[in-house]
Design an enzyme around this catalytic site. Structure first.
Site, PDB file in Angstrom:
ATOM      1  N   LYS A 178      23.169  10.251 -21.337  1.00  0.00           N
ATOM      2  CA  LYS A 178      22.410  11.496 -21.236  1.00  0.00           C
ATOM      3  C   LYS A 178      21.916  11.863 -22.625  1.00  0.00           C
ATOM      4  O   LYS A 178      22.712  12.132 -23.524  1.00  0.00           O
ATOM      5  CB  LYS A 178      23.301  12.600 -20.676  1.00  0.00           C
ATOM      6  CG  LYS A 178      22.595  13.947 -20.613  1.00  0.00           C
ATOM      7  CD  LYS A 178      23.438  14.999 -19.935  1.00  0.00           C
ATOM      8  CE  LYS A 178      22.695  16.317 -19.886  1.00  0.00           C
ATOM      9  NZ  LYS A 178      23.478  17.379 -19.250  1.00  0.00           N
ATOM     10  N   LYS A 224      19.668   9.538 -17.899  1.00  0.00           N
ATOM     11  CA  LYS A 224      18.660  10.593 -17.886  1.00  0.00           C
ATOM     12  C   LYS A 224      18.213  10.970 -19.274  1.00  0.00           C
ATOM     13  O   LYS A 224      18.997  10.831 -20.195  1.00  0.00           O
ATOM     14  CB  LYS A 224      19.163  11.818 -17.134  1.00  0.00           C
ATOM     15  CG  LYS A 224      20.136  12.680 -17.946  1.00  0.00           C
ATOM     16  CD  LYS A 224      20.711  13.773 -17.149  1.00  0.00           C
ATOM     17  CE  LYS A 224      19.965  15.069 -17.318  1.00  0.00           C
ATOM     18  NZ  LYS A 224      20.756  16.210 -16.855  1.00  0.00           N
TER      19      LYS A 224
END
Ligand code: PBG
Length: 321
Positions: free
Chosen positions: A194, A247
């Site tokens: 992330k 992500k």
């Protein structure tokens, strides 16, 4: 003219192209995020067209029924609590809207997988993903609270707990806490890679989770580091993650491919709020065809190696199905 190979032969008609499409995007590959608030009858998109839906538990029930009918892959639930606290106490009260939402969802569509976000940013006044002492985001104390949160979600019946906080050691600690609590069937979807990203802007508006000081760079990853991303990934596998997530998606397609090749675990990618908003804004401005751009982006993410995509577009795709 004589050419030994003519690739255009296989692109001649839609049905020939369909026959040989190597990548598919079906509704079952898509998970829709929701921001769960308390109350009744709340169905509010934070900004028109951005797909960030704040819903009360009763409305989530209707949404879940629609998604299950359309064959969606699942729902990802984020809580928007009635009150914030910085000491990690009164979690049960803070998570009350989620408890109700999980119950509604499971009673209307017991088989639709529920993913629940495990993080503190929406629950604290400072908006950081862990507990704060002075201006430091403290790791181990935060992990304790995250374990408790994961345990509550498991008790209420979610299929996947999804730690997105990026504290060290939380996957192993959560696995242990779940097992000790008898929740051996609850899976962990780890936000393994992330990035500290500018593309989370619209989300923070919907979740009321923007940090009030500093930024998230002391825990989220720098976009610059491919080797570090691999370490994050392998560590979470070692600690017992059942599935992994990368992500944002569009800016990390190479890392999705790396992750696909580095492990055999199911792989998720999150097409985050800013990616979706960017395409929507460009579409609204008449610069691109939004629907086509969206499909192209989802295909690219699947082609890069993601099994499942968390996307604000899932709902619309299911409505069409
Ligand atoms: C919570 C969390 C965030 C997102 C998912 N989980 C925001 C953040 O880290 O600030 C972003 C998702 C999106 O932008 O759609 N930590």
């Amino acid at each position: 003219m004589k050419f030994p190979v003519r690739l255009r032969r296989l692109r001649r008609t839609p049905s020939i192209r369909g026959l040989f499409a190597e990548t598919t995007v079906a509704t079952r590959h898509l998970v829709q995020p929701y921001f769960v608030v308390s109350g009744k009858g709340v169905r509010q998109e934070t900004r028109p067209g951005l797909g960030l839906w704040q819903v009360s538990p009763d409305v989530l029930r209707e949404e879940v029924a629609m998604l299950a009918k359309g064959g969606a892959g699942g729902v990802m639930l984020f809580g928007v609590p009635d009150f914030k606290r910085d000491d990690g106490q009164q979690l049960v009260g803070q998570l009350a809207p989620l408890e109700a939402a999980i119950g509604e969802s499971k009673s209307v569509a017991p088989e639709l997988p529920i993913f629940a976000d495990v993080c503190l940013c929406a629950y604290t006044t400072h908006g950081h993903c862990g507990l704060v002492k002075g201006h430091e985001i403290v790791n181990d104390e935060s992990v304790r609270v995250l374990c408790e949160m994961a345990g509550l979600f498991a008790k209420w019946g979610v299929d996947f707990v999804c730690p997105s906080d990026m504290m060290d050691g939380r996957i192993g600690a959560i696995r242990q806490a779940l097992d000790e609590g008898g929740h051996t069937n609850t899976s962990i979807l780890s936000y393994a890679i992330k990035m500290a990203s500018a593309f989370y802007g619209p989300f923070r508006e919907a979740a009321h989770s923007a940090p009030s000081f500093g930024d998230r760079r002391s825990y989220q990853m720098p976009a610059h580091n491919r080797r570090e991303a691999r370490r994050e990934l392998l560590l979470d596998v070692e600690e017992g993650a059942d599935a992994l997530l990368v992500k944002p998606a569009m800016t990390n397609l190479d890392l999705i491919r790396d992750a696909r090749e580095a492990t055999d675990l199911p792989l998720f990618a999150y097409q985050v709020s800013g990616e979706y908003a960017m395409m929507r804004a460009a579409g609204d401005a008449g610069l691109i065809d939004f629907e086509r751009a969206l499909e192209e982006s989802l295909v690219s993410i699947r082609r890069a190696g993601a099994d499942v995509i968390v996307s604000y577009a899932a709902r619309e795709w299911c409505k069409r199905a």
